[in-house]
Design an enzyme around this catalytic site. Structure first.
Site: not given
Length: 415
Positions: A173, A204
């Protein structure tokens, strides 16, 4: 859209809209679901509907209402730019107050059980779920998926006071890089009631179906962990073992296909792993049960339970299946004429529920052992066995390592 929109009174006296998904039971524990930066869009409504299937009554408030009401964005490049602009102008403190108002409105609904409340959030909502868990004592369980900026609010954790917090973090992420993730793990990992999970190799929004970064294994595991935490804190408490027994009874005893399907969600699936038989969706699975399974099994087919592990939303069953191969068994031995042979086979079933209904079955067995027992596979020189596998499961004192030619050579060797 399965749910409906309702109005929520804000602390200021104004009102804002929220999507309401009602528990499959008609009434269930309450959850406020906090949006991504894209507003209360189809993805958030789908999550709410899924949680409603799990037994919760879910309210998804329009947290952008002070900036712009009714934001419902897709994931195009243009919509991303608009979403990011709204995110940059968002006031987190007022957002948490709107979550408080939503919790109060939710608790007042007939569809919500009186009891503990939860907050679940994604992206922007992931951080808001964390802040709500820290700031709002009425939040008994907070679950955040890839929340952005939590590392800057670690001091807020003093407000948790042992209440349950679950955070799902993505290893790749970019919005929560390795340094931020390390700070979160260091700052929160040892606190009572806190569960932190890092999902390797995912990015993400890994739990957003149809998204570019969607990762089904990670999403399923995260969902299972979320439901486990919510069940322990909020309920509802379903007797999965009884629900599973009812399903099995209709499959093998009453042999009633409509009754079997009635124990399942609207769109279930079954996968017999070795032969890839079963069905996906109500229509296909009902067809499979009616014409290739429920009425297609030998009359003497029986199941002997060995062990059962019951989790928050799934069961793992270990058992021995016995039968005489006196009819063609489409799902296990498709296209193989009856041999009249007796078969004993260890099997494993992973059975997933959504709320009080069965969602899927993954059934495993050793197909080589079945083929040996009906005479279609000669075990000579092969590392396979027949009914001995079932016998040894029942009696562990049966000899081990009989298929290992090298076993005898280690008898006199020092340990």
């Amino acid at each position: 859209m399965k749910g409906r929109y309702v109005s929520v009174p804000a602390a200021s006296g104004e009102q804002f809209q929220a999507y309401l998904a009602t528990s499959v039971d008609g009434r269930g524990p309450g959850i406020v679901l906090c949006q991504e930066i894209f507003g209360v869009n189809q993805a958030m409504r789908d999550v709410a509907d899924l949680l409603a299937e799990e037994g919760y009554t879910v309210l998804v408030p329009d947290l952008y209402w002070r900036q712009e009401r009714g934001v419902d964005l897709a994931y195009t490049e243009a919509d991303f730019g608009r979403a990011f602009a709204l995110y940059q102008g968002f006031n987190e403190a007022l957002g948490v107050e709107d979550i408080r108002s939503s919790l109060q409105a939710l608790k007042a609904l007939d569809e919500c059980n009186a009891g503990e409340l939860g907050v679940v959030g994604y992206c922007l909502g992931g951080k808001l779920a964390y802040l709500a868990g820290c700031r709002l004592p009425e939040v008994a369980c907070a679950v955040g998926y890839y929340g952005v900026g939590i590392e800057h609010a670690l001091q807020e954790a003093e407000g948790l006071q042992g209440r349950r917090l679950v955070l799902h973090l993505a290893e790749l992420d970019a919005y929560c890089p390795v340094e931020a993730r390390a700070a979160i793990v260091e700052g929160l990992g040892r606190l009572p009631g806190v569960e932190l999970y890092v999902y390797p190799g995912v990015d993400h929004a890994f739990a957003r179906p149809q998204g570019d970064h969607y990762n089904k294994p990670a999403a399923l595991l995260a969902h299972e962990r979320s439901i486990a935490a919510l069940r322990r804190t909020l309920g509802p408490d379903y007797n999965l073992s009884d629900l599973w027994e009812e399903h099995i009874r209709h499959e093998f005893d009453t042999r009633d296909v409509p009754a079997t399907m009635a124990t399942m969600v609207a769109e279930p699936y079954v996968n017999h792993i070795p032969t890839m038989t079963g069905g996906v969706g109500y229509r296909e699975l009902s067809r499979f049960y009616q014409h290739h399974f429920v009425h297609n099994n030998p009359k003497d087919m029986a199941l002997t339970p060995i062990s059962r592990t019951v989790g928050a939303s799934q069961i793992v069953d270990e058992f021995i299946m016995t039968f005489t191969h006196d009819s063609e068994i489409d799902w296990m031995l498709p296209g193989v004429a009856p041999t009249g042979k007796r078969v004993e086979i260890p099997m494993l079933g992973v059975v997933k529920f959504r709320g009080p209904k069965l969602y899927h079955e993954h059934i495993y067995w050793d197909q080589a052992s079945v083929l040996v027992q009906i005479g279609l596979l000669d075990p000579t020189g092969l590392p396979v066995a027949g009914r001995e596998t079932a016998q040894k499961l029942l009696d562990e004192s049966q000899p081990s390592n009989t298929l290992m030619p090298s076993w005898a050579s280690s008898a006199d060797k020092s340990r």
